[in-house]
Design a protein around this motif. Structure first.
Motif, PDB file in Angstrom:
ATOM      1  N   VAL A  94      -2.384  -2.259  -3.374  1.00 37.06           N
ATOM      2  CA  VAL A  94      -3.639  -1.896  -2.714  1.00 37.06           C
ATOM      3  C   VAL A  94      -4.147  -0.571  -3.261  1.00 37.06           C
ATOM      4  N   GLU A  95      -5.384  -0.590  -3.737  1.00 42.08           N
ATOM      5  CA  GLU A  95      -6.052   0.634  -4.171  1.00 42.08           C
ATOM      6  C   GLU A  95      -7.088   1.073  -3.153  1.00 42.08           C
ATOM      7  N   ASN A  96      -7.651   0.113  -2.421  1.00 37.57           N
ATOM      8  CA  ASN A  96      -8.637   0.395  -1.380  1.00 37.57           C
ATOM      9  C   ASN A  96      -8.555  -0.715  -0.350  1.00 37.57           C
ATOM     10  N   GLN A  97      -8.697  -0.350   0.916  1.00 36.93           N
ATOM     11  CA  GLN A  97      -8.703  -1.347   1.987  1.00 36.93           C
ATOM     12  C   GLN A  97      -9.667  -0.895   3.071  1.00 36.93           C
ATOM     13  N   GLU A  98     -10.385  -1.863   3.636  1.00 40.68           N
ATOM     14  CA  GLU A  98     -11.312  -1.532   4.711  1.00 40.68           C
ATOM     15  C   GLU A  98     -11.431  -2.714   5.651  1.00 40.68           C
ATOM     16  N   VAL A 110      -9.499  -6.119   0.877  1.00 39.73           N
ATOM     17  CA  VAL A 110      -8.517  -5.379   0.085  1.00 39.73           C
ATOM     18  C   VAL A 110      -8.907  -5.445  -1.383  1.00 39.73           C
ATOM     19  N   ARG A 144      -1.392   7.428   1.146  1.00 41.28           N
ATOM     20  CA  ARG A 144      -2.386   7.464   2.228  1.00 41.28           C
ATOM     21  C   ARG A 144      -2.814   6.066   2.652  1.00 41.28           C
ATOM     22  N   GLN A 145      -2.886   5.150   1.688  1.00 49.24           N
ATOM     23  CA  GLN A 145      -3.232   3.767   2.040  1.00 49.24           C
ATOM     24  C   GLN A 145      -2.147   3.169   2.948  1.00 49.24           C
ATOM     25  N   GLY A 185      -7.482  -4.197  -5.232  1.00 46.82           N
ATOM     26  CA  GLY A 185      -6.290  -3.694  -5.890  1.00 46.82           C
ATOM     27  C   GLY A 185      -6.034  -4.383  -7.209  1.00 46.82           C
ATOM     28  N   ALA A 211       0.849  -1.190   0.000  1.00 45.99           N
ATOM     29  CA  ALA A 211       0.000   0.000   0.000  1.00 45.99           C
ATOM     30  C   ALA A 211       0.885   1.241   0.000  1.00 45.99           C
ATOM     31  N   PHE A 221      -2.531   4.650   6.414  1.00 45.85           N
ATOM     32  CA  PHE A 221      -3.659   3.994   7.080  1.00 45.85           C
ATOM     33  C   PHE A 221      -3.216   2.644   7.658  1.00 45.85           C
ATOM     34  N   ALA A 222      -2.484   1.873   6.856  1.00 44.74           N
ATOM     35  CA  ALA A 222      -2.010   0.562   7.306  1.00 44.74           C
ATOM     36  C   ALA A 222      -1.097   0.714   8.516  1.00 44.74           C
TER      37      ALA A 222
END
Length: 149
Positions: A98-102, A74, A57-58, A76, A54, A61-62
């Motif tokens: 990773v493009e988005n993770q939640e 995840v 900003r990702q 991506g 990631a 966040f991690a």
């Protein structure tokens, strides 16, 4: 099209480094254990261990929120590469960028799973919501009515 969606648990805390230059960028590396569906494989392995990277900003966040055991969703893309190690052997790599993770479960769910699935003793009364350090309020599990629509 190169698109990947994974759900699994972190196998270790993320390794985070920052790039050099005027504006350093966070680069977080972590591995997800993703369960296999269906029959067990011939080698007895029931999960795949997927390397994730990631950026920006990702990655920040991690670094701030992710830790070993956290269940994540995840999104991506797959990126392959290669390098020659110090022994002169060519090593091939496959990572998910990773493009988005939640989060894939609530904080309370992950804490309860650490306690064998049992909630801490509290006499059956729901705890009061407490403000977290990030400005958001933690809402305990079991609260059905929220003060907004």
């Amino acid at each position: 099209m190169n698109k990947v969606i994974l759900m699994g648990r972190l196998t270790r805390d993320p390794e985070v480094r920052y790039s050099q230059g005027e504006t350093p960028m966070a680069i977080a590396r972590y591995s997800l254990a993703v369960d296999r569906r269906g029959r067990n494989s011939q080698d007895g392995q029931t999960a795949d261990f997927i390397n994730c990277v990631a950026f920006g900003r990702q990655g920040e966040f991690a670094e701030k929120y992710l830790h070993k055991g956290t269940k994540m969703l995840v999104e991506g893309r797959i990126q392959t590469g290669s390098y020659t190690n110090k022994d002169g052997v060519k090593v091939y790599t496959t990572d998910v960028i990773v493009e988005n993770q939640e989060f894939a479960e609530s904080k309370n769910s992950s804490q309860n799973s650490d306690n064998g699935g049992f909630a801490p003793a509290g006499g059956g009364r729901a705890p009061e919501p407490m403000a977290a350090g990030d400005g958001f309020m933690n809402i305990p599990d079991g609260i059905e009515e929220l003060p907004f629509n």
